[in-house]
Design an enzyme around this catalytic site. Sequence first.
Site, mmCIF file in Angstrom:
data_model
loop_
_atom_site.group_PDB
_atom_site.id
_atom_site.type_symbol
_atom_site.label_atom_id
_atom_site.label_comp_id
_atom_site.label_asym_id
_atom_site.label_seq_id
_atom_site.Cartn_x
_atom_site.Cartn_y
_atom_site.Cartn_z
ATOM 1 C CB THR A 1 -3.210 -5.021 -3.594
ATOM 2 O OG1 THR A 1 -2.348 -4.052 -2.787
ATOM 3 C CG2 THR A 1 -3.018 -6.378 -3.626
ATOM 4 C CD GLU A 2 -2.627 -8.705 -7.837
ATOM 5 O OE1 GLU A 2 -2.998 -9.037 -8.664
ATOM 6 O OE2 GLU A 2 -1.347 -8.490 -7.237
ATOM 7 C CG LEU A 3 -6.101 -2.129 -11.571
ATOM 8 C CD1 LEU A 3 -4.595 -1.832 -11.495
ATOM 9 C CD2 LEU A 3 -6.289 -2.781 -13.062
#
Lengths: 396, 445
Positions: free
Chosen positions: A145-147
């Site tokens: 998630t979101e890197l």
Amino acid sequence: MPNLCIYFQAHQPNRLKPYSFFDIGRDPFYEADDLNRDILNKVSDKCYVPATKLMLELVKRHPEFHIAFSLSGVFIEQAEHHRPDVVELFQELVATGNVELISETYYHSLCYRHSGKEFARQVQLHADKLKSVFGIERPRVFRHTELIYFNELAHFVEGLGFEGMLAEGVPAMLDGRTANGVYQAPNVQSLKTLTRNCILSDDIAFRFADPNWPEHPLSAKKYAEWIAREPGDVVNVFIDYETIGEHKWEDTGIFDFWYHLPEAMADEGVRFITPSEVVDTCSVLGTYDVHAPTSWADTAKDLSAWKGNTMQTEATKKILTLEAKVKAIDCPDLLHQWSKMQTSDHFYYMCTKGDADGDVHSYFNPYPSPYEGYMYFMNALSDLQIRVDRLSEAGS
Amino acid sequence: MLGWEFPPIINGGLGIACLGMGKALSKHVDLSFILPKVDPSFVVDRVQLTGLDHLPLEQVRQITQELAAPSETLYETFAEVDRIEADLLPYGAIEETKGRREIARTETATKTLPPSRAAAAQIRYATESLPAFAAGELYGDDVHEKVTAFRKASAILADSRDFDLIHVHDWMTFPAGVAIKQHTGKPLVVHVHSLSYDRAGPDSRGWIFDVEKSGMEAADLVIPVSEYTGTIVTGHYGIDPAKVVPIHNGAEPVETYRTEKAFPEKLVLFLGRLTAQKGPEFFLEIAAKVLKENRNVRFVMAGTGEKLKPLIEYGAYHDVGDRFHFTGFLNKQKVNELLSMTDVYCMPSVSEPFGLSALEAAQYGIPAVISKQSGVAEVLTRALQADYWDVDLMAHHIATLLNDDKEYQHAVNASLEDQKNCTWEAAAERIVEAYESHLELSVID
């Protein structure tokens, strides 16, 4: 001359309705169905449909054009329900063979720190979804998630069988080294870490339509020249898919930019490769040693977008601690509902940061303020707790 | 009487109290109210209501002319003046005004006139508004100008009327009362519902404090709504105790009901503006303490105010977000729904002249845990009490009520009985007695 690796993230959360105290114990439905449908429709019309059609056209005209996508499980689910045409377009695009799908947690969640078991379950669920919708085998590359990325997670992800993982190329962690290539965590066997080039990614994701940016307007030709001049093996440009047409409207020229990009890259001799190809072809540049979690969110590039204040920490903790009780009850719907409340966006909406970060948070926030986001979430969570307790008692 | 709020145009408890008192008092005296604003469709039997926003044309013309004549400003009537720009709100949270007004309208809907009579009433009363009251909120930024205009206009209106005494409610009307007394020599009664001391703390000084003090000094009789407020009037404001007669407010009887809760936990309620005066932080700390021992309880904080956001974060900090719920502003119907499922009412006010809400809760048979710094503690004498800052004792009281069924039933019965004595009729009789004993007036029943 580096290659170019493009990955798009597509995701839509299940936003909660204004769930009040008076609903607790009475209303087992927490989501703002109309709002979620309307937003999906809006983004589909502005982005998912026209952008995917554009990608299809590009793939047809330029067989060398390769890209990667991560589609969150909750996004695919919403699209199946409200916009089957979007799913069909993605299916068509994946079928061209020019698109690689990568793995993530089904619910676009933040559960790793609390429970590796739950994390692994969600990764498997996502892989199963990709198989059933797109007919593909388990992806080889993972992105959280979101890197979100850190050593411990990289090790865990390798243990799940992945060969590559995406990460934000955080300048402090790169410590002067280029982001254009692959690195390795100090505690893995062979998992390769692809670091995002945040400047060249944000040129498209953030600065593209900013008239105060000296490089505005950004043409595909200019961008291709920049890429061609970059050092390293591969420039990793990772952005939200919604950038095309939704975050940046059509009148900014964003579609035109993408339309001309493959040609411009060809002129400069830059090749498009997917994350798996990067893993196969690029050799490790060095150790990427990340102890505390990093991400691509906000200027802090850490977890503060979701865990930066007491509301966020309390809410994340309390939803995750329900795991054992929820799993002890054999009820797939309840498990799904609980899992959907792990979606990171719920906590993102509770962020109270100001300045530019605050602007980005409030752009996405469906509620009047972070406080409503917290109140609705906690009220819904209270109801979930009550239902879980009732079902536990009934089962025992 | 001179009032500032009157249903349906109300902000807080002042308008409700003026209506209840006015109705009961009108059985003993001829009563006429001058108010900044009225709703012509709202009539009360035997009470004449005059709104400065609904005056006959000639009167408006006359008053406007006289107002235009140069004269001293409000403050200069009793003090030397240095001017400083300031932005003061008399009762804090203005953001609520609109919402509160809406409740008032729904509450009084049954009492309003049918359209034809309302129209007739309008023709009779309303032709023109005094410019100062044509627009804006009663407690807006221009409250100072409104108070000044109200003083002058009331004095002019009073000139043409026959009356025996002037009875005014809270500081906004004190200067007007003093002016009428100066014009006519009629005795002045000031009724104290709330003081700057309550709203802004013992250190508060400023023009509102000065208006309050000078108004009470000029009065022949001061009626605080509780003994508690009486001690502030005589102690903090230094008013002669001989002319101070505390009289408790009444409560309009309401139809109560019980609702089954949709969750298994007990429910403890805080109801009020989220401002320092009401002590919402103490409620949160009390809740956190109770929850440490007993997870089988939910706390609800109903209302809004400038402390809402910090309180939400403070609740999360205390890790009680799944047991401590904020509702924001609630209309009267929702408040009643909440009362109908509440097990314990908690009012940890820092300084509460009366505290009608605890009495309303008592009507629902809800036992209250209240701060000693409240007037209602003198009425609900058997309610569990503690100093507002003593969160340990407050938490102990709540835990006792939650855990001990016998104690709980006892408290329910006590609060039901205690509230029975709190009627506006009783209050009106005491007011009339005070008129007679302190103003040497004989009021014929």
